[in-house]
Scaffold this motif. Structure first.
Motif, PDB file in Angstrom:
ATOM      1  N   ALA A 289       0.974  -1.067  -0.075  1.00  0.00           N
ATOM      2  CA  ALA A 289       0.046   0.050   0.094  1.00  0.00           C
ATOM      3  C   ALA A 289       0.959   1.186   0.041  1.00  0.00           C
ATOM      4  N   ASP A 290       1.913   1.151   0.506  1.00  0.00           N
ATOM      5  CA  ASP A 290       2.941   2.359   0.852  1.00  0.00           C
ATOM      6  C   ASP A 290       4.095   2.303  -0.208  1.00  0.00           C
ATOM      7  N   GLY A 291       3.974   1.261  -1.182  1.00  0.00           N
ATOM      8  CA  GLY A 291       4.901   1.302  -2.105  1.00  0.00           C
ATOM      9  C   GLY A 291       4.715   1.691  -3.542  1.00  0.00           C
ATOM     10  N   GLU A 292       5.689   1.883  -4.529  1.00  0.00           N
ATOM     11  CA  GLU A 292       5.760   2.224  -5.754  1.00  0.00           C
ATOM     12  C   GLU A 292       4.624   1.519  -6.587  1.00  0.00           C
ATOM     13  N   ARG A 293       3.859   2.039  -7.284  1.00  0.00           N
ATOM     14  CA  ARG A 293       2.757   1.514  -8.096  1.00  0.00           C
ATOM     15  C   ARG A 293       3.328   1.621  -9.742  1.00  0.00           C
ATOM     16  N   ARG A 294       3.609   0.652 -10.242  1.00  0.00           N
ATOM     17  CA  ARG A 294       4.227   0.605 -11.419  1.00  0.00           C
ATOM     18  C   ARG A 294       3.205  -0.342 -12.377  1.00  0.00           C
ATOM     19  N   PRO A 295       2.799   0.142 -13.470  1.00  0.00           N
ATOM     20  CA  PRO A 295       1.901  -0.456 -14.181  1.00  0.00           C
ATOM     21  C   PRO A 295       2.593  -1.933 -14.805  1.00  0.00           C
ATOM     22  N   GLY A 296       2.040  -3.131 -14.542  1.00  0.00           N
ATOM     23  CA  GLY A 296       2.862  -4.295 -15.257  1.00  0.00           C
ATOM     24  C   GLY A 296       3.646  -5.069 -14.139  1.00  0.00           C
ATOM     25  N   TRP A 297       3.890  -4.408 -12.784  1.00  0.00           N
ATOM     26  CA  TRP A 297       4.709  -4.963 -11.752  1.00  0.00           C
ATOM     27  C   TRP A 297       4.088  -5.409 -10.700  1.00  0.00           C
ATOM     28  N   VAL A 298       4.166  -6.596 -10.137  1.00  0.00           N
ATOM     29  CA  VAL A 298       3.356  -7.167  -9.088  1.00  0.00           C
ATOM     30  C   VAL A 298       3.963  -7.393  -7.652  1.00  0.00           C
ATOM     31  N   GLY A 299       5.164  -6.507  -7.691  1.00  0.00           N
ATOM     32  CA  GLY A 299       5.790  -6.094  -6.460  1.00  0.00           C
ATOM     33  C   GLY A 299       6.796  -6.804  -5.834  1.00  0.00           C
ATOM     34  N   VAL A 300       6.799  -7.093  -4.472  1.00  0.00           N
ATOM     35  CA  VAL A 300       7.978  -7.712  -3.734  1.00  0.00           C
ATOM     36  C   VAL A 300       7.186  -8.931  -2.869  1.00  0.00           C
ATOM     37  N   PRO A 301       7.865  -9.805  -2.520  1.00  0.00           N
ATOM     38  CA  PRO A 301       7.484 -10.967  -1.630  1.00  0.00           C
ATOM     39  C   PRO A 301       6.747 -10.540  -0.320  1.00  0.00           C
ATOM     40  N   VAL A 305       7.432 -14.933   2.732  1.00  0.00           N
ATOM     41  CA  VAL A 305       7.803 -15.562   1.749  1.00  0.00           C
ATOM     42  C   VAL A 305       8.990 -15.188   0.978  1.00  0.00           C
ATOM     43  N   GLU A 306       9.711 -16.010   0.465  1.00  0.00           N
ATOM     44  CA  GLU A 306      10.812 -15.981  -0.172  1.00  0.00           C
ATOM     45  C   GLU A 306      10.698 -16.323  -1.820  1.00  0.00           C
ATOM     46  N   ALA A 307      11.406 -15.538  -2.580  1.00  0.00           N
ATOM     47  CA  ALA A 307      11.162 -15.729  -4.169  1.00  0.00           C
ATOM     48  C   ALA A 307      12.466 -15.800  -4.848  1.00  0.00           C
ATOM     49  N   ARG A 308      12.787 -16.416  -5.919  1.00  0.00           N
ATOM     50  CA  ARG A 308      13.998 -16.579  -6.534  1.00  0.00           C
ATOM     51  C   ARG A 308      13.651 -16.804  -8.058  1.00  0.00           C
ATOM     52  N   LEU A 309      14.483 -16.246  -8.893  1.00  0.00           N
ATOM     53  CA  LEU A 309      14.236 -16.463 -10.243  1.00  0.00           C
ATOM     54  C   LEU A 309      15.505 -17.518 -10.846  1.00  0.00           C
ATOM     55  N   ARG A 310      15.325 -18.621 -11.506  1.00  0.00           N
ATOM     56  CA  ARG A 310      16.326 -19.519 -11.928  1.00  0.00           C
ATOM     57  C   ARG A 310      16.232 -19.392 -13.327  1.00  0.00           C
ATOM     58  N   ALA A 311      17.548 -19.432 -14.062  1.00  0.00           N
ATOM     59  CA  ALA A 311      17.572 -19.083 -15.329  1.00  0.00           C
ATOM     60  C   ALA A 311      16.954 -20.532 -15.850  1.00  0.00           C
ATOM     61  N   VAL A 312      16.521 -20.117 -17.263  1.00  0.00           N
ATOM     62  CA  VAL A 312      16.146 -21.395 -18.251  1.00  0.00           C
ATOM     63  C   VAL A 312      16.696 -21.662 -19.503  1.00  0.00           C
ATOM     64  N   VAL A 339       9.137 -19.922  -5.491  1.00  0.00           N
ATOM     65  CA  VAL A 339       8.751 -19.509  -4.326  1.00  0.00           C
ATOM     66  C   VAL A 339       8.850 -20.502  -3.096  1.00  0.00           C
ATOM     67  N   ARG A 340       8.749 -20.023  -1.855  1.00  0.00           N
ATOM     68  CA  ARG A 340       8.778 -20.881  -0.509  1.00  0.00           C
ATOM     69  C   ARG A 340       8.008 -19.858   0.673  1.00  0.00           C
ATOM     70  N   GLY A 341       7.394 -20.748   1.467  1.00  0.00           N
ATOM     71  CA  GLY A 341       7.073 -20.080   2.675  1.00  0.00           C
ATOM     72  C   GLY A 341       5.820 -20.845   3.348  1.00  0.00           C
ATOM     73  N   ALA A 342       5.367 -20.499   4.215  1.00  0.00           N
ATOM     74  CA  ALA A 342       4.463 -21.321   5.201  1.00  0.00           C
ATOM     75  C   ALA A 342       2.940 -21.163   4.635  1.00  0.00           C
ATOM     76  N   CYS A 343       2.709 -20.380   3.445  1.00  0.00           N
ATOM     77  CA  CYS A 343       1.449 -20.092   3.118  1.00  0.00           C
ATOM     78  C   CYS A 343       1.096 -21.165   1.815  1.00  0.00           C
ATOM     79  N   LEU A 344       2.147 -22.026   1.586  1.00  0.00           N
ATOM     80  CA  LEU A 344       1.988 -22.810   0.272  1.00  0.00           C
ATOM     81  C   LEU A 344       1.329 -23.911   0.837  1.00  0.00           C
ATOM     82  N   PHE A 345       0.725 -24.695  -0.305  1.00  0.00           N
ATOM     83  CA  PHE A 345      -0.131 -25.911  -0.135  1.00  0.00           C
ATOM     84  C   PHE A 345       0.442 -27.014   0.202  1.00  0.00           C
ATOM     85  N   ASP A 346      -0.311 -28.219   0.419  1.00  0.00           N
ATOM     86  CA  ASP A 346       0.332 -29.350   1.087  1.00  0.00           C
ATOM     87  C   ASP A 346       0.535 -30.481   0.002  1.00  0.00           C
ATOM     88  N   GLY A 347      -0.072 -29.909  -1.382  1.00  0.00           N
ATOM     89  CA  GLY A 347       0.208 -31.099  -2.229  1.00  0.00           C
ATOM     90  C   GLY A 347      -1.033 -31.127  -2.894  1.00  0.00           C
TER      91      GLY A 347
END
Length: 484
Positions: A289-301, A305-312, A339-347
């Motif tokens: 809510a207090d962050g920068e609002r850029r069209p097309g960008w979905v923000g930060v973790p 939650v932790e996030a990473r981008l792995r090369a393809v 991503v990883r964190g405690a909010c993820l599903f159980d399978g």
């Protein structure tokens, strides 16, 4: 701590605390009605067996689902527009033994109706257990829909992360008109209010007029919508202007077109915030809510939650393969989001192989989405790795970037880009566009994109369509656009 913390702690005592269409409850009234459902579930031969709920946008649906949570029976929300084959798969795969709500003719389960006038007089608590609280069915690129197992603890953790990101408190009134069989409309849009203690207004149909009324008549301060909803709001200046008193406009479930973002900002006086998530992960990235609002960008973790981008890269057959290398945080390099964190599903229910395939050896969930990240940790989703990462002429191109450029062309209201097999390029970029005012000059569109992006990112073909195929949450079903 219970998922429905505020509801169970005696909050939401306003007579209009929960409004679904024309029906309003106080928190205690909702709890009493849901306890009747919980008692009926407890009387079954198998009280802990899953319960199917015909998930219409109604007070009956909310009461039934809350009742399942109180009873400790996993709830299976069934979309009201599901066809017989899809419905049969969901009911058989989930093992549901009871159906709450109006029962379709092809359903053979024991049926129960919700009586909104009944109340249980005893004290009610939320059941505790290690099993799933929710089984949400989500479609992949192949095979039948898979049942996503979400625990109450995972949902609670995810909601607390959003409360932190959006400064969401019991002083808010949450308003939306989203379906009640998905994470966005049900978990965020109902459980969120019942956990945090904000008033809830479900508008029924998500029309611009209903969203405006949610603000002007009911004090809506936090509004949820999908891009289709926001596009319709942006096309109605009077309705959009009525949203200027809201505190936060949130868009999700699909990318918000830049022209819609900009028009909403101009008409309401504030830019919307975007976020990213999946049925399997809850919301993992969000613009604060207090962050920068850029069209097309979905923000930060979000918090926790932790996030990473792995090369393809690609294998010998040319198929994309994710490596163990991180991509540069330069806002341009594309990688697979994990991503990883405690909010993820159980399978996935009954799908151990599919569950195993979604996790890396070191415990990160493979979202299957392609994204970029900048030095400040802001993420932009390019699209699905399987359909939106296009290999053309030796270049790897994100469909989302091309779609953003197409939507800046006057006369194009919607756009979807896919890669089609090409003997020379490997894949050629094909743009499917919606033009409400008539056809456009295809070559002019191609040149327009080529002037704004690298030449190799321009479409090689433009196809004008009446509408894009979308699912219930507004996501374009690109597999139906591919012609080969």
């Amino acid at each position: 701590m219970p998922l429905l913390r505020a509801l169970l702690d005696g909050g939401l005592d306003d007579p209009e605390a929960v409004r679904i269409g024309d029906t309003a409850f106080s928190g205690p009234e909702l709890l009493g009605a849901a306890a009747v459902v919980a008692d009926e579930i407890a009387e079954r031969d198998r009280p802990s067996a899953p319960v199917a709920v015909g998930a219409t946008a109604s007070a009956e649906t909310v009461v039934a689902i809350v009742g399942c949570l109180l009873a400790g029976a996993p709830v299976v929300p069934v979309p009201p527009d599901a066809g017989p084959a899809e419905r049969a798969h969901v009911l058989t795969d989930s093992g549901a033994t009871t159906w709450f709500g109006e029962k379709p003719r092809d359903v053979t389960l024991t049926g129960r109706r919700v009586d909104l006038s009944r109340r249980a007089g005893h004290e009610v608590r939320e059941a505790t257990g290690e099993g799933p609280a929710l089984i949400l069915y989500t479609s992949g690129t192949t095979g039948s829909p898979k049942g996503v197992l979400l625990s109450a603890a995972a949902m609670a953790t995810g909601l607390d992360g959003l409360a932190d990101a959006w400064a969401w408190t019991d002083a808010d009134t949450l308003a939306h008109g989203l379906p009640l069989f998905h994470v966005h409309g049900l978990v965020l849009g109902v459980f969120g209010a019942l956990r945090i203690g904000s008033r809830l207004v479900h508008t029924g149909r998500p029309t611009p007029e209903n969203y405006a009324a949610a603000v002007t008549e009911h004090g809506g301060s936090l509004l949820f919508g999908v891009p289709t909803v926001w596009s319709r709001v942006a096309a109605e200046p009077t309705a959009a202007a009525a949203l200027s008193d809201a505190r936060l406009l949130v868009s999700g479930s699909a990318p918000l077109p830049v022209p819609v973002f900009e028009r909403l900002r101009d008409l309401t006086g504030q830019a919307p915030v975007e976020r990213y998530g999946m049925s399997e992960t809850m919301i993992t990235l969000a613009v604060r809510a207090d962050g920068e609002r850029r069209p097309g960008w979905v923000g930060v973790p979000v918090e926790g939650v932790e996030a990473r981008l792995r090369a393809v890269t690609e294998d010998e057959s040319g198929e994309p393969v994710t490596t163990d290398e991180d991509v540069p945080a330069d806002g341009e390099s594309i990688g697979e989001l994990q991503v990883r964190g405690a909010c993820l599903f159980d399978g996935y229910l009954n799908r151990p192989d599919a569950t195993a395939d979604t996790w890396t050896d070191d415990g990160w969930f493979r979202t299957g989405d392609a994204a970029v990240v900048d030095a400040g940790g802001y993420h932009r989703i390019v699209g699905r790795r399987s359909v939106d990462l296009i290999k053309s002429g030796g270049y790897r191109i994100g469909a989302g970037e091309v779609e953003t450029a197409l939507l800046a062309y006057e006369g194009i209201s919607e756009a979807a880009v896919v890669g089609e097999p090409d003997s020379d390029l490997g894949q050629r970029i094909v743009a499917h566009v919606v033009c409400p005012d008539g056809a456009v000059d295809a070559q002019a569109v191609i040149d327009f994109v080529g002037e704004r992006l690298s030449k190799h990112k321009r479409p090689r073909e433009v196809v004008v369509v009446d509408e894009l195929p979308r699912n219930a949450m507004g996501k374009v079903q690109k597999a139906r656009l591919r012609r080969s």
